[in-house]
Design a protein around this motif. Sequence first.
Motif, mmCIF file in Angstrom:
data_model
loop_
_atom_site.group_PDB
_atom_site.id
_atom_site.type_symbol
_atom_site.label_atom_id
_atom_site.label_comp_id
_atom_site.label_asym_id
_atom_site.label_seq_id
_atom_site.Cartn_x
_atom_site.Cartn_y
_atom_site.Cartn_z
ATOM 1 N N GLY A 14 44.437 90.632 -104.903
ATOM 2 C CA GLY A 14 45.532 90.376 -105.844
ATOM 3 C C GLY A 14 45.123 89.349 -106.875
ATOM 4 N N GLY A 15 43.865 89.404 -107.286
ATOM 5 C CA GLY A 15 43.303 88.357 -108.138
ATOM 6 C C GLY A 15 43.519 88.538 -109.623
ATOM 7 N N GLY A 16 44.271 89.562 -110.010
ATOM 8 C CA GLY A 16 44.444 89.824 -111.431
ATOM 9 C C GLY A 16 45.592 89.099 -112.089
ATOM 10 N N ARG A 17 46.440 88.465 -111.286
ATOM 11 C CA ARG A 17 47.610 87.806 -111.878
ATOM 12 C C ARG A 17 48.140 86.737 -110.930
ATOM 13 N NH1 ARG A 17 52.851 91.776 -111.107
ATOM 14 N NH2 ARG A 17 52.689 92.033 -108.853
ATOM 15 N N GLY A 18 49.066 85.933 -111.446
ATOM 16 C CA GLY A 18 49.820 84.994 -110.639
ATOM 17 C C GLY A 18 48.977 84.044 -109.814
ATOM 18 N N HIS A 78 26.222 89.200 -102.525
ATOM 19 C CA HIS A 78 26.040 87.984 -101.735
ATOM 20 C C HIS A 78 27.083 88.009 -100.633
ATOM 21 C CE1 HIS A 78 25.800 83.746 -100.571
ATOM 22 N NE2 HIS A 78 24.636 83.725 -101.182
ATOM 23 N N PRO A 79 26.733 87.602 -99.418
ATOM 24 C CA PRO A 79 27.717 87.621 -98.330
ATOM 25 C C PRO A 79 28.983 86.833 -98.676
ATOM 26 C CG PRO A 79 25.523 87.229 -97.454
ATOM 27 C CD PRO A 79 25.401 87.172 -98.946
ATOM 28 N N ILE A 80 30.113 87.353 -98.270
ATOM 29 C CA ILE A 80 31.409 86.714 -98.546
ATOM 30 C C ILE A 80 31.713 85.722 -97.437
ATOM 31 C CG2 ILE A 80 33.897 87.119 -98.734
ATOM 32 C CD1 ILE A 80 33.103 89.951 -99.843
ATOM 33 N N ASP A 81 31.882 84.452 -97.806
ATOM 34 C CA ASP A 81 32.219 83.456 -96.795
ATOM 35 C C ASP A 81 33.605 82.861 -96.990
ATOM 36 O OD1 ASP A 81 31.439 82.093 -99.083
ATOM 37 O OD2 ASP A 81 30.423 80.493 -98.007
ATOM 38 N N ILE A 82 34.303 83.288 -98.043
ATOM 39 C CA ILE A 82 35.691 82.865 -98.263
ATOM 40 C C ILE A 82 36.516 84.096 -98.598
ATOM 41 C CG2 ILE A 82 37.274 81.549 -99.738
ATOM 42 C CD1 ILE A 82 34.935 79.616 -100.296
ATOM 43 N N LEU A 83 37.579 84.315 -97.863
ATOM 44 C CA LEU A 83 38.540 85.360 -98.187
ATOM 45 C C LEU A 83 39.891 84.716 -98.445
ATOM 46 C CD1 LEU A 83 39.702 88.273 -98.355
ATOM 47 C CD2 LEU A 83 40.086 88.112 -95.873
ATOM 48 N N VAL A 84 40.456 85.000 -99.602
ATOM 49 C CA VAL A 84 41.837 84.602 -99.888
ATOM 50 C C VAL A 84 42.638 85.890 -100.022
ATOM 51 C CG1 VAL A 84 43.395 83.295 -101.360
ATOM 52 C CG2 VAL A 84 41.011 82.545 -101.085
ATOM 53 N N ALA A 85 43.377 86.209 -98.960
ATOM 54 C CA ALA A 85 44.157 87.451 -98.917
ATOM 55 C C ALA A 85 45.508 87.183 -99.545
ATOM 56 C CB ALA A 85 44.297 87.929 -97.473
ATOM 57 N N ASN A 86 45.567 87.410 -100.841
ATOM 58 C CA ASN A 86 46.728 87.031 -101.640
ATOM 59 C C ASN A 86 47.600 88.209 -102.044
ATOM 60 O OD1 ASN A 86 48.225 85.391 -103.854
ATOM 61 N ND2 ASN A 86 47.206 87.023 -104.988
ATOM 62 N N ALA A 87 47.048 89.407 -102.102
ATOM 63 C CA ALA A 87 47.810 90.548 -102.629
ATOM 64 C C ALA A 87 49.116 90.724 -101.869
ATOM 65 C CB ALA A 87 46.969 91.819 -102.529
ATOM 66 N N GLY A 88 50.178 90.980 -102.615
ATOM 67 C CA GLY A 88 51.474 91.164 -101.981
ATOM 68 C C GLY A 88 52.473 91.776 -102.945
ATOM 69 N N ALA A 89 53.608 92.131 -102.407
ATOM 70 C CA ALA A 89 54.692 92.702 -103.201
ATOM 71 C C ALA A 89 56.009 92.303 -102.562
ATOM 72 C CB ALA A 89 54.573 94.226 -103.271
ATOM 73 N N ALA A 90 57.051 92.225 -103.375
ATOM 74 C CA ALA A 90 58.365 91.844 -102.868
ATOM 75 C C ALA A 90 59.417 92.796 -103.413
ATOM 76 C CB ALA A 90 58.698 90.408 -103.265
ATOM 77 N N GLU A 91 60.243 93.311 -102.520
ATOM 78 C CA GLU A 91 61.395 94.122 -102.893
ATOM 79 C C GLU A 91 62.610 93.572 -102.164
ATOM 80 O OE1 GLU A 91 61.007 98.436 -102.819
ATOM 81 O OE2 GLU A 91 58.841 98.206 -102.602
ATOM 82 N N SER A 92 63.745 93.598 -102.832
ATOM 83 C CA SER A 92 64.962 93.082 -102.216
ATOM 84 C C SER A 92 66.007 94.182 -102.096
ATOM 85 C CB SER A 92 65.539 91.924 -103.040
ATOM 86 O OG SER A 92 65.885 92.355 -104.340
ATOM 87 N N ALA A 93 66.776 94.102 -101.012
ATOM 88 C CA ALA A 93 67.876 95.036 -100.763
ATOM 89 C C ALA A 93 68.671 94.510 -99.576
ATOM 90 C CB ALA A 93 67.351 96.438 -100.454
ATOM 91 N N PRO A 94 69.972 94.769 -99.530
ATOM 92 C CA PRO A 94 70.723 94.432 -98.316
ATOM 93 C C PRO A 94 70.095 95.153 -97.123
ATOM 94 C CG PRO A 94 72.200 95.081 -100.094
ATOM 95 C CD PRO A 94 70.810 95.413 -100.554
ATOM 96 N N PHE A 95 70.197 94.560 -95.945
ATOM 97 C CA PHE A 95 69.558 95.138 -94.775
ATOM 98 C C PHE A 95 70.010 96.571 -94.527
ATOM 99 C CE2 PHE A 95 69.355 96.010 -90.208
ATOM 100 C CZ PHE A 95 68.004 95.814 -89.992
ATOM 101 N N VAL A 96 71.290 96.845 -94.686
ATOM 102 C CA VAL A 96 71.795 98.191 -94.384
ATOM 103 C C VAL A 96 71.291 99.224 -95.387
ATOM 104 C CG1 VAL A 96 73.844 97.395 -93.160
ATOM 105 C CG2 VAL A 96 73.956 97.749 -95.651
ATOM 106 N N LYS A 97 70.773 98.761 -96.528
ATOM 107 C CA LYS A 97 70.210 99.669 -97.514
ATOM 108 C C LYS A 97 68.680 99.629 -97.526
ATOM 109 C CE LYS A 97 74.216 99.624 -100.609
ATOM 110 N NZ LYS A 97 74.707 99.376 -101.993
ATOM 111 N N SER A 98 68.106 98.886 -96.594
ATOM 112 C CA SER A 98 66.642 98.796 -96.491
ATOM 113 C C SER A 98 66.166 99.893 -95.554
ATOM 114 C CB SER A 98 66.227 97.418 -95.953
ATOM 115 O OG SER A 98 66.663 96.390 -96.822
ATOM 116 N N ASP A 99 65.724 101.008 -96.126
ATOM 117 C CA ASP A 99 65.340 102.147 -95.297
ATOM 118 C C ASP A 99 63.931 101.959 -94.737
ATOM 119 O OD1 ASP A 99 63.701 102.633 -97.478
ATOM 120 O OD2 ASP A 99 64.813 104.404 -98.167
ATOM 121 N N ALA A 100 63.516 102.907 -93.918
ATOM 122 C CA ALA A 100 62.202 102.809 -93.279
ATOM 123 C C ALA A 100 61.079 102.782 -94.304
ATOM 124 C CB ALA A 100 62.011 103.972 -92.313
ATOM 125 N N ALA A 101 61.266 103.499 -95.408
ATOM 126 C CA ALA A 101 60.225 103.526 -96.440
ATOM 127 C C ALA A 101 60.019 102.139 -97.047
ATOM 128 C CB ALA A 101 60.587 104.535 -97.527
#
Length: 253
Positions: A14-18, A78-101
Motif C-alpha cells: 500500500g505504498g502508493g498513498r497515505g 536484495h533480500p528483504i529484511d523489513i516488511l511494512v504491511a500497510n495495505a488496507g481498505a475501510a468500508e462502513s455499514a450498520p451491522f445488519v446491513k454488513s453482508d458476508a461479501a
Amino acid sequence: MPGLSRSSHALVTGGGRGIGREVAATLSRAGASVTVLGRNREALDAVVAEGLAHFAAVADVADPAAVNSAIAQAAARHPIDILVANAGAAESAPFVKSDAALFRRMWEVNFLGVVHATQAVLPSMKATGRGRIIAIASTAGLKGYPYVAAYTAAKHAVVGMVRSLALELATTGITVNAVCPGFTDTDLLSGSIDTIMRKTGRSRDEAVAELAKHNPQGRLVTPAEVADTVLWLCGDGAGAITGQAIAVAGGEI
C-alpha cells in the motif's frame, strides 16, 4: 531517530498513498532501499519518481500468488529484511446491513493481505537471522467503533496474529509488531469524511471534527507520526520490542 543501512531492503505494501507513502519516504530518508507494492502502477511509479522509494512492484495483497511473485522479484535485487504491511481498505455499514461479501472484502485485504506478505518474506528473514515485520493495524484493532464491524474484526485479527507470530519467532532475530493509528489525515480518511457529509448533511469541517473528537488531543494523527513510529521499530534499538500493538492516537487508547 535511528538511521538504517543502505543494505536494508524495506518492502511497504500500500505504498502508493497515505501512510504507506509516508513510511516509504521516511525509511528511504533513513538510508534503506525501499520497494513500494500496490495495485496502482501509476501511483507507485510517482512515488519512485519523486525519490521517496527506489522500486515499485504491482500486486493485489489479497492475491497470494501475485504477492509471492512480486516479492520474489523484489527480493532478487536484495533480500528483504523489513516488511511494512500497510495495505488496507475501510468500508462502513450498520451491522445488519454488513453482508458476508463485505466481511470477506475487509478480511481479505486487511488481514489476509498481511498474512500473504508476511509468509512471502519470512523464509529469507529466517535464513539471515534478522527481520522487522510491522503491520499497520488501527485503533480499531484495539477497541470497537460503530458501523465498521467488518473492518474492526479484521484489524483485531491482525493484532492477534502479530502477538502470536512474535512469540513463534522470538528467538530468531525477527521482531513482529503492529502500529495502530487513530484517525489519520489521509485520502482514505477523506472517503469517511465524504460519507459523513453525504449521510448527515454536515460540512467538511464538522465531519472532520466528528472524527477528531475520538483523539483526546482534538486532532487527526499525521502520516509522519505513524511513519516515525515505524522507523523506530526498524532500528537496532527496538530489538527487544516484539508482539506489541502500539497506538499512535493522542491518548485515545
